[in-house]
Design a protein around this motif. Structure first.
Motif, PDB file in Angstrom:
ATOM      1  N   ALA A 247       0.680   6.104 -10.895  1.00 26.13           N
ATOM      2  CA  ALA A 247      -0.632   5.455 -10.729  1.00 26.13           C
ATOM      3  C   ALA A 247      -0.796   4.180  -9.686  1.00 26.13           C
ATOM      4  O   ALA A 247       0.126   3.498  -9.551  1.00 26.13           O
ATOM      5  N   PRO A 248      -1.850   4.097  -8.948  1.00 28.75           N
ATOM      6  CA  PRO A 248      -2.017   3.010  -8.059  1.00 28.75           C
ATOM      7  C   PRO A 248      -2.317   1.807  -8.595  1.00 28.75           C
ATOM      8  O   PRO A 248      -2.929   1.786  -9.728  1.00 28.75           O
ATOM      9  N   LEU A 249      -1.562   0.827  -8.164  1.00 33.49           N
ATOM     10  CA  LEU A 249      -1.828  -0.614  -8.576  1.00 33.49           C
ATOM     11  C   LEU A 249      -2.584  -1.431  -7.733  1.00 33.49           C
ATOM     12  O   LEU A 249      -3.372  -2.195  -8.210  1.00 33.49           O
ATOM     13  N   GLY A 250      -2.524  -1.338  -6.411  1.00 31.55           N
ATOM     14  CA  GLY A 250      -3.514  -2.086  -5.521  1.00 31.55           C
ATOM     15  C   GLY A 250      -2.746  -2.162  -4.213  1.00 31.55           C
ATOM     16  O   GLY A 250      -1.868  -1.244  -3.849  1.00 31.55           O
ATOM     17  N   SER A 251      -2.909  -2.921  -3.439  1.00 32.37           N
ATOM     18  CA  SER A 251      -2.706  -3.321  -2.108  1.00 32.37           C
ATOM     19  C   SER A 251      -2.263  -4.396  -1.632  1.00 32.37           C
ATOM     20  O   SER A 251      -2.719  -5.488  -1.999  1.00 32.37           O
TER      21      SER A 251
END
Length: 355
Positions: free
Chosen positions: A176-180
């Motif tokens: 799952a993507p968390l952020g950048s």
């Protein structure tokens, strides 16, 4: 304020050279292998290539180049840590500064191994930022496996040595993507670094394992800044001023996570922690509780070294029209050394897509 690293005296030239050469040969051999097959979380990487003295502060476990300008990296994040999981929260979520530290380790390892920056070079943090995607994930019961996909750009090369790079990193946890994270760093040859420091301040800088100027004001209580342990508090003398809230920096030289080894300045991680604490303290004054407040974004610009032998003050104020964005300025001897923006929200709020 910069994030240069001082090489450890216990690391001999031959040892560090062999370590760097060993990892570079492994990375070169892996270029033809799909990155997902090589990314693992079985053991941490060489601490010397991450500028860490304590193995307990090493989180990076693997790295595989995906192109000339990109790589994948893996990091195992601790479920319990005296600094990174010490928070006053209803939901125990991943600390954004832990994610930034994992990305810093990835940048440092990549600079040495993929871009052949010498082991004795001094690393200078120019700017970095974190933007959360969606709701912050809760800390798992066991260690969390973080995946980082990075792209580098804007290489600066002088006399055959990479002197600077920009890093753009996307983070995932469990698919799952968390952020950048965006990070801009410069690399200085060891031979010129002492002269740069002397020229900038007029004398040789002291080290953090010696005499450090500390505030005479009273340290804040942990609950005022969202902490549980007093040793993780980095602010003193909280006060209201005409333009916002101010505090003094309590330099945490005895904290092994923020000062893993002797430095000749206050590092970028401490500046970010101080800005976060002051932003939370202003929120605490307005709302009365920090247990449901989350940090959803961070952005720091570092223009000068924060010296260890002069007082440092922080000033915070909400952004006009965007009170959830707190602007924090770190000043020393009347000059701004770092400007940091902290984004806050309630724990159950969901941020927008990546900006």
């Amino acid at each position: 304020m910069y994030g240069t690293e001082r090489r450890q005296s216990s690391d001999t030239t031959s040892m560090t050279y062999l370590s760097q050469t060993h990892w570079r040969s492994r990375m070169t051999a892996a270029r033809g292998i799909p990155a997902t097959d090589e990314l693992d979380f079985f053991a941490t990487l060489d601490r010397r290539l991450l500028h860490r003295r304590a193995i307990s502060e090493v989180f990076l476990t693997s790295m595989v180049p995906t192109s000339r300008d990109g790589f994948l990296a893996g990091a195992q994040l601790p479920s319990s840590h005296t600094y990174f999981t010490d928070h006053q929260q209803e939901r125990r979520t991943l600390d954004p500064l832990l994610l930034l530290e994992a990305c810093r380790q990835a940048e440092t390892f990549a600079a040495h191994v993929l871009h052949e920056v010498p082991l004795d070079a001094k690393f200078v943090l120019r700017s970095w930022s974190w933007q959360q995607i969606g709701q912050a994930p809760e800390l798992p019961a066991g260690p969390a496996e973080l995946a980082i996909r990075a792209t580098t750009s804007n290489p600066q090369v002088r006399d055959g040595m990479v002197r600077g790079l920009d890093y753009d990193m996307d983070l995932w946890l469990g698919g799952a993507p968390l952020g950048s994270v965006q990070l801009r760093a410069s690399y200085l040859p060891a031979a010129i670094y002492p002269g740069i420091r002397r020229h900038g301040r007029g004398s040789n800088p002291p080290l953090s394992d010696g005499a450090v100027v500390q505030p005479t004001t009273q340290a804040l209580a942990p609950h005022q800044v969202g902490r549980l342990r007093p040793e993780n508090v980095v602010l003193a003398g909280l006060r209201e001023e005409e333009t916002g809230t101010a505090a003094d920096l309590l330099v945490p030289v005895a904290n092994p996570s923020m000062f893993d080894h002797p430095l000749d300045h206050v590092p970028g991680m401490v500046a970010m922690e101080a800005a976060r604490q002051l932003a939370l303290a202003t929120t605490n004054d307005r709302r009365g509780s920090l247990s449901r407040t989350q940090v959803t974004s961070l952005h720091g610009e570092f223009g000068r070294y924060l010296e260890l032998d002069a007082p440092i003050t922080l000033h915070a104020a909400p952004t006009i029209g965007q009170p959830e964005l707190i602007q924090v300025s770190l000043r020393q001897q009347g000059v701004e050394a770092a400007a940091i923006r902290v984004g806050l929200s309630a724990a159950d709020a969901v941020t927008g897509s990546r900006s």
